[in-house]
Design a protein around this motif. Structure first.
Motif, PDB file in Angstrom:
ATOM      1  N   LEU A 297       0.848  -1.205   0.000  1.00 52.66           N
ATOM      2  CA  LEU A 297       0.000   0.000   0.000  1.00 52.66           C
ATOM      3  C   LEU A 297       0.878   1.248   0.000  1.00 52.66           C
ATOM      4  CD1 LEU A 297      -2.822   1.282   0.221  1.00 52.66           C
ATOM      5  CD2 LEU A 297      -2.647   1.102   2.696  1.00 52.66           C
ATOM      6  N   ASN A 298       1.891   1.256   0.872  1.00 51.91           N
ATOM      7  CA  ASN A 298       2.765   2.432   0.929  1.00 51.91           C
ATOM      8  C   ASN A 298       3.461   2.675  -0.402  1.00 51.91           C
ATOM      9  OD1 ASN A 298       2.090   3.090   3.494  1.00 51.91           O
ATOM     10  ND2 ASN A 298       3.702   1.877   4.446  1.00 51.91           N
ATOM     11  N   GLU A 299       3.803   1.582  -1.069  1.00 42.73           N
ATOM     12  CA  GLU A 299       4.481   1.728  -2.359  1.00 42.73           C
ATOM     13  C   GLU A 299       3.547   2.385  -3.379  1.00 42.73           C
ATOM     14  OE1 GLU A 299       6.086  -1.928  -3.885  1.00 42.73           O
ATOM     15  OE2 GLU A 299       6.967  -0.901  -5.629  1.00 42.73           O
ATOM     16  N   ILE A 300       2.289   1.922  -3.419  1.00 37.78           N
ATOM     17  CA  ILE A 300       1.397   2.528  -4.433  1.00 37.78           C
ATOM     18  C   ILE A 300       0.998   3.956  -4.038  1.00 37.78           C
ATOM     19  CG2 ILE A 300       0.547   0.316  -5.378  1.00 37.78           C
ATOM     20  CD1 ILE A 300      -2.150   0.947  -4.044  1.00 37.78           C
ATOM     21  N   ILE A 301       0.959   4.225  -2.742  1.00 47.56           N
ATOM     22  CA  ILE A 301       0.640   5.611  -2.323  1.00 47.56           C
ATOM     23  C   ILE A 301       1.747   6.547  -2.799  1.00 47.56           C
ATOM     24  CG2 ILE A 301       0.428   7.163  -0.318  1.00 47.56           C
ATOM     25  CD1 ILE A 301      -1.137   4.917   1.102  1.00 47.56           C
ATOM     26  N   ARG A 302       2.998   6.091  -2.612  1.00 49.98           N
ATOM     27  CA  ARG A 302       4.143   6.907  -3.063  1.00 49.98           C
ATOM     28  C   ARG A 302       4.086   7.138  -4.572  1.00 49.98           C
ATOM     29  NH1 ARG A 302       7.356   4.105   0.492  1.00 49.98           N
ATOM     30  NH2 ARG A 302       8.026   2.678  -1.134  1.00 49.98           N
ATOM     31  N   LEU A 303       3.772   6.060  -5.282  1.00 53.16           N
ATOM     32  CA  LEU A 303       3.730   6.143  -6.741  1.00 53.16           C
ATOM     33  C   LEU A 303       2.615   7.096  -7.184  1.00 53.16           C
ATOM     34  CD1 LEU A 303       4.912   4.997  -9.365  1.00 53.16           C
ATOM     35  CD2 LEU A 303       3.164   3.220  -9.295  1.00 53.16           C
ATOM     36  N   GLN A 304       1.454   6.938  -6.567  1.00 50.75           N
ATOM     37  CA  GLN A 304       0.323   7.789  -6.932  1.00 50.75           C
ATOM     38  C   GLN A 304       0.645   9.263  -6.694  1.00 50.75           C
ATOM     39  OE1 GLN A 304      -2.646   7.161  -8.584  1.00 50.75           O
ATOM     40  NE2 GLN A 304      -2.593   9.403  -8.581  1.00 50.75           N
ATOM     41  N   LYS A 305       1.367   9.508  -5.598  1.00 52.48           N
ATOM     42  CA  LYS A 305       1.731  10.886  -5.282  1.00 52.48           C
ATOM     43  C   LYS A 305       2.526  11.499  -6.445  1.00 52.48           C
ATOM     44  CE  LYS A 305       3.419  13.263  -1.246  1.00 52.48           C
ATOM     45  NZ  LYS A 305       4.182  13.201  -0.033  1.00 52.48           N
ATOM     46  N   SER A 306       3.438  10.706  -6.994  1.00 52.24           N
ATOM     47  CA  SER A 306       4.247  11.240  -8.096  1.00 52.24           C
ATOM     48  C   SER A 306       3.378  11.413  -9.350  1.00 52.24           C
ATOM     49  CB  SER A 306       5.459  10.346  -8.366  1.00 52.24           C
ATOM     50  OG  SER A 306       5.046   9.125  -8.933  1.00 52.24           O
ATOM     51  N   HIS A 307       2.407  10.504  -9.546  1.00 54.14           N
ATOM     52  CA  HIS A 307       1.532  10.652 -10.716  1.00 54.14           C
ATOM     53  C   HIS A 307       0.610  11.867 -10.576  1.00 54.14           C
ATOM     54  CE1 HIS A 307       1.981   6.079 -11.640  1.00 54.14           C
ATOM     55  NE2 HIS A 307       3.024   6.788 -12.040  1.00 54.14           N
ATOM     56  N   SER A 308       0.110  12.074  -9.360  1.00 53.63           N
ATOM     57  CA  SER A 308      -0.775  13.226  -9.148  1.00 53.63           C
ATOM     58  C   SER A 308      -0.006  14.510  -9.445  1.00 53.63           C
ATOM     59  CB  SER A 308      -1.274  13.270  -7.705  1.00 53.63           C
ATOM     60  OG  SER A 308      -2.065  12.139  -7.442  1.00 53.63           O
ATOM     61  N   PHE A 309       1.238  14.543  -8.977  1.00 54.13           N
ATOM     62  CA  PHE A 309       2.083  15.716  -9.192  1.00 54.13           C
ATOM     63  C   PHE A 309       2.300  15.929 -10.691  1.00 54.13           C
ATOM     64  CE2 PHE A 309       6.450  17.773  -8.433  1.00 54.13           C
ATOM     65  CZ  PHE A 309       5.870  19.020  -8.202  1.00 54.13           C
ATOM     66  N   TYR A 310       2.584  14.827 -11.380  1.00 56.04           N
ATOM     67  CA  TYR A 310       2.795  14.876 -12.835  1.00 56.04           C
ATOM     68  C   TYR A 310       1.561  15.442 -13.537  1.00 56.04           C
ATOM     69  CZ  TYR A 310       2.938  12.898 -17.580  1.00 56.04           C
ATOM     70  OH  TYR A 310       2.869  12.718 -18.933  1.00 56.04           O
ATOM     71  N   ARG A 311       0.390  14.924 -13.153  1.00 55.08           N
ATOM     72  CA  ARG A 311      -0.859  15.378 -13.781  1.00 55.08           C
ATOM     73  C   ARG A 311      -1.141  16.847 -13.451  1.00 55.08           C
ATOM     74  NH1 ARG A 311      -1.819  12.552 -18.048  1.00 55.08           N
ATOM     75  NH2 ARG A 311      -1.985  10.314 -17.673  1.00 55.08           N
ATOM     76  N   LEU A 312      -0.899  17.224 -12.199  1.00 59.88           N
ATOM     77  CA  LEU A 312      -1.171  18.617 -11.809  1.00 59.88           C
ATOM     78  C   LEU A 312      -0.285  19.572 -12.604  1.00 59.88           C
ATOM     79  CD1 LEU A 312      -1.646  18.384  -7.929  1.00 59.88           C
ATOM     80  CD2 LEU A 312      -3.360  19.069  -9.605  1.00 59.88           C
ATOM     81  N   LYS A 313       0.984  19.191 -12.736  1.00 54.73           N
ATOM     82  CA  LYS A 313       1.927  20.079 -13.428  1.00 54.73           C
ATOM     83  C   LYS A 313       1.518  20.338 -14.878  1.00 54.73           C
ATOM     84  CE  LYS A 313       5.796  18.038 -12.429  1.00 54.73           C
ATOM     85  NZ  LYS A 313       7.150  17.577 -12.264  1.00 54.73           N
TER      86      LYS A 313
END
Ligand code: 5AD
Ligand code: SF4
Length: 434
Positions: free
Chosen positions: A355-371
């Motif tokens: 779970l922690n691994e996918i949370i970390r990954l999602q965080k980077s994807h959210s950042f990518y999408r926001l940017k």
């Protein structure tokens, strides 16, 4: 008689609490936001996972203490825990007086009155028809954006999920009453409607399908923004996409729970798509509405999930890069197929580390999408004052991203054009165009 209500769980529950308030207020009860002044305390509950359930049980232990000071105080559990445990809840929670399931709220006034004689009351029957068609809540949420529930329950029977048991079979609401509620909200000054359903795109009333209802709403309240959730991936049709594209007041956001990136696990979950089909659905959406956002629900540690299955989830997340996701570790729920027939054999520590691994990954994807929004001009619906900085407002763009920007003479509830100048991991920073 004064009632106090606390809400746990999803948006459907927030909406249901408003229905409960409407029913009780109409019968002469008085709402209080001070728990100590209440004659009856209701907890509107969620049973989808172990964690929220534990939280509610702990809360109940605290609340029951108030009975010592106020001997007349009554305590009720309503919502999904009621239908999940039924009368067993009386054994689990000794000081409980009332148990009412999600389809029986109309009976609340009568049942609460009966509690006077130290009776205990329970009604956890589930209906096969929508029960609250004629009840229109006062307006839910923050005065700007309101929830409207258009269907309840679920027929999908995913093997991990308690919803078909706690909320019953799918039942859609009469479109006339939905439209009436939309118009009323518009008149009251609301700016946005969020259509809710466990499976919103399974809406079906006589011959009317979800895309037709959505179009009707978009035309009826053209000055309101319309969102909808949650969609079941395989119910996304071309017709639905065409309607979302055609109407500028329909937000370009889809909440599509993937659950797992492994087709083997999806099949054990009894989801109706393979990973390849899910990818095709995303492709189809993006082809018709390129600048849309897609969010998801993802679960780790479902029965028999191997490291390989987990790596598949990571691979698919990397391919799609969801705008955001709600992520959970699997918890076995009594009454489901998975509870009875499958082995909950992934150790808790592994569920957590995945779970922690996918949370970390999602965080980077959210950042990518926001940017990707930086430099663009977007319309924001202003929802309120930013929690971090009282000189700023926050609102959302048509994709459901949160934007924070300096107030600059603008008003809560208005639409403003902003230039997106920066982004944090969760929020866009904008500047109002005067
Ligand atoms: N364990 C963990 N997560 C669950 N969900 C539903 N049931 C369970 C469960 N038993 C998650 C799914 C669903 C979301 C609302 O909650 O991801 O989409
Ligand atoms: Fe539960 Fe599946 Fe229905 Fe969603 S679609 S509410 S996960 S049974």
């Amino acid at each position: 008689m004064k009632f106090y209500i606390e809400t746990y769980g999803c948006q459907m529950n927030i909406y249901d609490s408003e229905i409960i308030c409407s029913i009780l207020l109409k019968s002469g009860f008085i709402k209080t936001s001070n728990l100590k002044k209440a004659d009856i305390i209701l907890l509107n509950t969620c049973s989808i996972r172990e964690k929220p359930e534990k939280k509610i049980f702990n809360r109940f232990i605290k609340i029951k203490g108030f009975k010592k000071k106020n001997k007349k105080l009554k305590l009720g559990i309503v919502g999904c825990l009621a239908t999940h445990y039924k009368k067993k809840l009386f054994e689990k929670l000794k000081f409980l007086d009332l148990i009412v399931g999600p389809d029986s709220y109309k009976k609340l006034p009568e049942m609460i009155k009966k509690l006077k004689n130290n009776n205990k009351e329970i009604d956890v029957r589930l209906a096969n028809k929508e029960r609250y068609t004629k009840i229109i809540p006062n307006g839910v949420r923050n005065g700007i954006s309101a929830f409207i529930s258009i269907m309840r329950g679920c027929d999908n029977m995913c093997t991990f999920c308690i919803v078909p048991f706690s909320r019953g079979r799918e039942k859609s609401r009469n479109p006339n009453s939905i439209l009436k509620e939309c118009k009323l909200l518009y008149k009251k000054g609301y700016k946005e409607i969020i259509l809710l359903g466990q499976n919103v795109d399974a809406y079906f009333w006589k011959k009317m399908k979800f895309f037709q209802l959505l179009e009707l709403i978009a035309k009826t309240v053209p000055l309101m923004r319309i969102r909808f959730l949650t969609s079941y991936p395989s119910n996304i049709t071309k017709n639905l996409l065409k309607v979302v594209k055609k109407y500028s007041n329909i937000c370009k956001h889809f909440h599509l729970p993937l659950q797992s990136g492994s087709t083997r696990i999806l099949s054990l979950m009894r989801r109706k798509y393979t990973v390849e089909e899910f990818l095709l659905i995303i492709k189809r959406i993006k082809k018709i509405i390129p600048d849309c956002s897609i969010s998801s629900d993802i679960m780790t540690g479902f029965c028999t999930e191997t490291q390989e299955d987990h790596r598949e989830t990571i691979r698919i997340m990397n391919l799609i890069k969801f705008n955001f996701s709600f992520m959970f570790k699997y918890s076995s729920r009594q009454g489901t197929y998975a509870y009875r027939k499958l082995k909950d054999n992934v150790p808790n520590s592994l569920k957590i580390s995945r779970l922690n691994e996918i949370i970390r990954l999602q965080k980077s994807h959210s950042f990518y999408r926001l940017k990707q929004n930086i430099g663009k001009i977007q319309e924001v619906l202003i929802e309120g004052i930013s929690k971090q900085d009282e000189k700023s407002y926050y609102g959302r763009n048509y994709k459901n991203d949160i934007i924070v920007f300096t107030k600059n003479n603008s008003k809560i509830g208005s639409y403003k054009k902003v230039t997106i100048i920066n982004s944090t991991f969760t929020t866009l920073i904008g500047e109002i165009i005067q």
